[in-house]
Scaffold this motif. Structure first.
Motif, PDB file in Angstrom:
ATOM      1  N   ILE A 112       0.706  -1.199   0.005  1.00  0.00           N
ATOM      2  CA  ILE A 112       0.086   0.034  -0.075  1.00  0.00           C
ATOM      3  C   ILE A 112       1.113   1.158  -0.055  1.00  0.00           C
ATOM      4  N   ALA A 113       2.133   1.209   0.247  1.00  0.00           N
ATOM      5  CA  ALA A 113       2.793   2.425   0.476  1.00  0.00           C
ATOM      6  C   ALA A 113       3.121   3.123  -0.592  1.00  0.00           C
ATOM      7  N   CYS A 114       3.357   2.295  -1.724  1.00  0.00           N
ATOM      8  CA  CYS A 114       3.828   2.949  -2.811  1.00  0.00           C
ATOM      9  C   CYS A 114       2.649   2.836  -4.022  1.00  0.00           C
ATOM     10  N   HIS A 115       1.675   1.974  -3.552  1.00  0.00           N
ATOM     11  CA  HIS A 115       0.724   1.898  -4.867  1.00  0.00           C
ATOM     12  C   HIS A 115      -0.586   2.673  -4.427  1.00  0.00           C
ATOM     13  N   THR A 116      -0.562   3.390  -3.174  1.00  0.00           N
ATOM     14  CA  THR A 116      -1.618   4.418  -2.878  1.00  0.00           C
ATOM     15  C   THR A 116      -1.174   5.640  -2.648  1.00  0.00           C
ATOM     16  N   VAL A 117      -1.566   6.703  -3.298  1.00  0.00           N
ATOM     17  CA  VAL A 117      -1.395   8.061  -3.281  1.00  0.00           C
ATOM     18  C   VAL A 117      -2.210   8.632  -1.894  1.00  0.00           C
ATOM     19  N   ARG A 118      -1.639   9.180  -1.056  1.00  0.00           N
ATOM     20  CA  ARG A 118      -2.269   9.792   0.132  1.00  0.00           C
ATOM     21  C   ARG A 118      -3.719  10.481  -0.475  1.00  0.00           C
ATOM     22  N   GLY A 119      -4.708  10.054   0.142  1.00  0.00           N
ATOM     23  CA  GLY A 119      -6.082  10.556  -0.085  1.00  0.00           C
ATOM     24  C   GLY A 119      -6.680   9.828  -1.517  1.00  0.00           C
ATOM     25  N   GLY A 120      -5.978   8.948  -2.034  1.00  0.00           N
ATOM     26  CA  GLY A 120      -6.336   8.498  -3.230  1.00  0.00           C
ATOM     27  C   GLY A 120      -6.841   7.109  -2.988  1.00  0.00           C
ATOM     28  N   LYS A 121      -7.390   6.578  -4.163  1.00  0.00           N
ATOM     29  CA  LYS A 121      -7.978   5.140  -4.292  1.00  0.00           C
ATOM     30  C   LYS A 121      -6.922   4.095  -3.972  1.00  0.00           C
ATOM     31  N   PHE A 148      -4.364   1.154  -4.051  1.00  0.00           N
ATOM     32  CA  PHE A 148      -3.944   0.531  -5.061  1.00  0.00           C
ATOM     33  C   PHE A 148      -4.029   0.904  -6.496  1.00  0.00           C
ATOM     34  N   ALA A 149      -4.376   2.358  -6.647  1.00  0.00           N
ATOM     35  CA  ALA A 149      -4.726   2.936  -7.960  1.00  0.00           C
ATOM     36  C   ALA A 149      -3.243   3.421  -8.428  1.00  0.00           C
ATOM     37  N   ASP A 171      -9.761  -4.234 -15.451  1.00  0.00           N
ATOM     38  CA  ASP A 171      -9.325  -5.151 -16.715  1.00  0.00           C
ATOM     39  C   ASP A 171      -8.502  -3.895 -17.869  1.00  0.00           C
ATOM     40  N   GLN A 172      -8.684  -2.938 -17.797  1.00  0.00           N
ATOM     41  CA  GLN A 172      -8.133  -1.808 -18.916  1.00  0.00           C
ATOM     42  C   GLN A 172      -6.879  -1.324 -18.295  1.00  0.00           C
ATOM     43  N   TYR A 173      -6.866  -1.116 -16.913  1.00  0.00           N
ATOM     44  CA  TYR A 173      -5.566  -0.376 -16.370  1.00  0.00           C
ATOM     45  C   TYR A 173      -4.960  -1.094 -15.446  1.00  0.00           C
ATOM     46  N   GLY A 174      -5.326  -1.931 -14.764  1.00  0.00           N
ATOM     47  CA  GLY A 174      -4.957  -2.626 -13.844  1.00  0.00           C
ATOM     48  C   GLY A 174      -4.440  -4.013 -14.162  1.00  0.00           C
ATOM     49  N   ILE A 175      -4.538  -5.057 -13.133  1.00  0.00           N
ATOM     50  CA  ILE A 175      -4.174  -6.452 -13.379  1.00  0.00           C
ATOM     51  C   ILE A 175      -5.082  -7.266 -13.555  1.00  0.00           C
ATOM     52  N   GLY A 176      -6.337  -6.920 -14.098  1.00  0.00           N
ATOM     53  CA  GLY A 176      -7.646  -7.480 -14.267  1.00  0.00           C
ATOM     54  C   GLY A 176      -7.502  -8.785 -14.785  1.00  0.00           C
ATOM     55  N   LYS A 177      -6.814  -8.471 -15.900  1.00  0.00           N
ATOM     56  CA  LYS A 177      -6.454  -9.709 -16.895  1.00  0.00           C
ATOM     57  C   LYS A 177      -5.196 -10.427 -16.846  1.00  0.00           C
ATOM     58  N   VAL A 225     -10.082  -6.463  -4.372  1.00  0.00           N
ATOM     59  CA  VAL A 225     -10.172  -5.063  -4.077  1.00  0.00           C
ATOM     60  C   VAL A 225     -10.900  -4.445  -5.125  1.00  0.00           C
ATOM     61  N   THR A 226     -11.519  -3.147  -4.792  1.00  0.00           N
ATOM     62  CA  THR A 226     -12.412  -2.365  -5.751  1.00  0.00           C
ATOM     63  C   THR A 226     -11.470  -2.026  -6.980  1.00  0.00           C
ATOM     64  N   PRO A 227     -11.975  -2.551  -8.208  1.00  0.00           N
ATOM     65  CA  PRO A 227     -10.974  -1.809  -9.660  1.00  0.00           C
ATOM     66  C   PRO A 227     -11.156  -0.381  -9.642  1.00  0.00           C
ATOM     67  N   VAL A 228     -10.236   0.183 -10.084  1.00  0.00           N
ATOM     68  CA  VAL A 228     -10.203   1.683 -10.432  1.00  0.00           C
ATOM     69  C   VAL A 228      -9.786   1.730 -11.769  1.00  0.00           C
ATOM     70  N   ASN A 229     -10.572   2.582 -12.509  1.00  0.00           N
ATOM     71  CA  ASN A 229     -10.514   2.798 -13.950  1.00  0.00           C
ATOM     72  C   ASN A 229      -9.537   4.006 -14.243  1.00  0.00           C
ATOM     73  N   VAL A 230      -8.094   3.728 -13.675  1.00  0.00           N
ATOM     74  CA  VAL A 230      -7.148   5.030 -13.767  1.00  0.00           C
ATOM     75  C   VAL A 230      -6.003   4.468 -14.760  1.00  0.00           C
ATOM     76  N   PRO A 231      -5.491   4.984 -15.631  1.00  0.00           N
ATOM     77  CA  PRO A 231      -4.351   4.519 -16.409  1.00  0.00           C
ATOM     78  C   PRO A 231      -3.218   4.724 -15.444  1.00  0.00           C
ATOM     79  N   SER A 232      -2.366   3.829 -15.633  1.00  0.00           N
ATOM     80  CA  SER A 232      -1.125   4.096 -14.984  1.00  0.00           C
ATOM     81  C   SER A 232      -0.228   5.191 -15.824  1.00  0.00           C
ATOM     82  N   ARG A 233       0.322   6.096 -15.188  1.00  0.00           N
ATOM     83  CA  ARG A 233       1.132   6.873 -15.822  1.00  0.00           C
ATOM     84  C   ARG A 233       2.486   6.381 -16.201  1.00  0.00           C
ATOM     85  N   PRO A 234       2.906   6.571 -17.587  1.00  0.00           N
ATOM     86  CA  PRO A 234       4.245   6.169 -17.753  1.00  0.00           C
ATOM     87  C   PRO A 234       5.138   6.997 -17.145  1.00  0.00           C
TER      88      PRO A 234
END
Length: 432
Positions: free
Chosen positions: A61-70, A72-73, A94-100, A148-157
């Motif tokens: 959670i430390a690196c995959h969650t922005v403070r105040g954000g969703k 693991f997004a 499925d689109q932006y996370g590890i759903g697939k 966990v709840t899916p979050v439809n947010v792209p991973s920024r390159p």
């Protein structure tokens, strides 16, 4: 003693860039679907619960969650000399996370440091430690992340400069510093010791902070756990192999366990990056696992010390002047909590006398504490910790150097004087 673990791009191999932050980057198209399935719903619920516990142990959670954000997004920016890295979305979108991603995809990332499409992961994702995690534990973490709840947010390159943005160039780094393989129990040690070793060396990835990094961005294996400056954070992770720093050989196992679980003990308290590790991760671990980790840490053998950090020395005469000035500053500002004799009132106010963290060759941590203050982590067992007030606005560089010199050289402490220039250099250091 983890990581964070774990906080910034550390160095460059001739042909590669490496970041010491836990970052799992998919880096490819999602081709398959799959999930960790147990025999019954009850079994699946138990598997998810186990995975949640293990994800806490790994401090995901430390690196995959922005403070105040969703949760693991991802999206946490990591500023480095070579550009900015951004942590990815690891929710089951499925689109932006590890759903697939399948169980096999996830285990391959953990075990081999390769993404779903086979591309190389930056060692900011600590696969060099996670390779020791068993397949069963990997599958449990995967099952939890799928729940966990899916979050439809792209991973920024990542925004890395050339050539550090060329992933295939990591082959050289991996050849030098990565050895694939699950943890193998030592048959000469107890079950408890082996459990502690598995957690410390694997999911905990404690060595990423407590082991010095060489010029090529790899760990100095001959000085494992012998301490090191955390790159770009300006905090020093002390040696766990030397009683001159934070060596635990003469600690009681209970004191080590208390420090890991609550952030405070009769021997001292944790601040800075380690406080975050306790808050996000260690406080949630079982007493059995905490005791296992303490058992293992207490037996870490003496090894070669990490290279000493740059210490700006003062003359003997100037050091004497700082010591005299520091005594008055200490009496005016510090003695109320830490006592005139430096013994403090543990665990609320830690002792400064005979405190290894005060006497280390590196004075980075005590300088930062005087400048910025801080709190041990708020944990279930210690929900309202006493804190250290900041003195950056009240004391000049010379005054801070004086009081740190005083506490490093008084009550039998064997530290050395510090320079006002060193205080100046750290005054502008980032707080996180």
């Amino acid at each position: 003693m983890k990581r964070k673990s774990l906080f910034a791009l550390s160095a460059v191999v001739v042909v590669a860039a490496a970041a010491l932050v836990p970052v799992l980057w998919s880096g490819g198209d999602n081709l398959h679907n799959g999930s960790a399935m147990a025999a019954t719903p009850a079994d699946q619920a138990a598997l998810i619960k186990k995975g949640e516990y293990l994800a806490r142990a790994g401090d995901c959670i430390a690196c995959h969650t922005v403070r105040g954000g969703k949760q693991f997004a991802g999206g946490l920016p990591m500023l480095t000399p070579f550009g900015t890295m951004f942590t990815p979305n690891i929710t089951p979108d499925d689109q932006y996370g590890i759903g697939k991603w399948t169980q096999d995809d996830f285990y391959r990332a953990m075990h081999t440091g390769r993404s779903k499409d086979g591309s190389l992961l930056y060692p900011g994702f600590p696969f060099t430690s996670y390779t020791k995690v068993t397949r069963a534990d990997s599958d449990a973490i995967y099952a939890y992340l799928r729940s966990v709840t899916p979050v439809n947010v792209p991973s920024r390159p990542h925004e890395l400069k050339f050539p550090f943005n060329q992933r295939n160039m990591l082959i050289g780094w991996r050849t030098l510093f990565f050895r694939e393989g699950e943890y193998k129990a030592d048959p000469t040690k107890s079950v408890e010791w082996n459990r502690g070793a598995y957690l410390i060396e694997g999911l905990g990835h404690c060595g990423m902070c407590h082991t010095s990094i060489n010029a090529m961005g790899g760990p100095v294996s001959s000085a494992a756990f012998a301490g090191g400056l955390i790159p770009l954070q300006n905090w020093y992770a002390p040696s766990l192999t030397s009683n001159k720093e934070a060596g635990l050989g003469d600690w009681e196992t209970k004191d080590i366990a208390d420090l890991l679980k609550t952030g405070v003990s009769a021997r001292g308290a944790v601040f800075g990056p380690m406080a975050e590790v306790v808050h996000n991760s260690l406080q949630y671990m079982s007493d059995d696992d905490i005791n296992a980790m303490a058992t293992y840490l207490k037996t870490i053998p003496q090894k070669s010390e990490a290279p000493e950090p740059l210490q700006l020395e003062t003359s003997e005469k100037f050091g004497g002047e700082l010591l005299k000035q520091g005594q008055k500053i200490y009496g005016d500002n510090c003695a109320k909590c830490h006592a005139e004799n430096g013994l403090g009132m543990p665990p609320s106010f830690p002792p400064l006398a005979n405190n290894q963290s005060i006497q280390m060759p590196s004075a980075v941590n005590p300088i930062r504490m005087v400048l910025n203050g801080g709190y041990p982590p708020s944990t279930e067992a210690n929900p309202h910790p006493y804190g250290m007030p900041p003195f950056a606005q009240a004391l000049s560089n010379t005054e801070v150097a004086a009081v740190v010199t005083y506490i490093r050289m008084s009550w039998g402490n064997h530290g050395t004087a510090v320079s006002p220039q060193q205080v100046s250099d750290l005054r502008s250091a980032p707080l996180d």
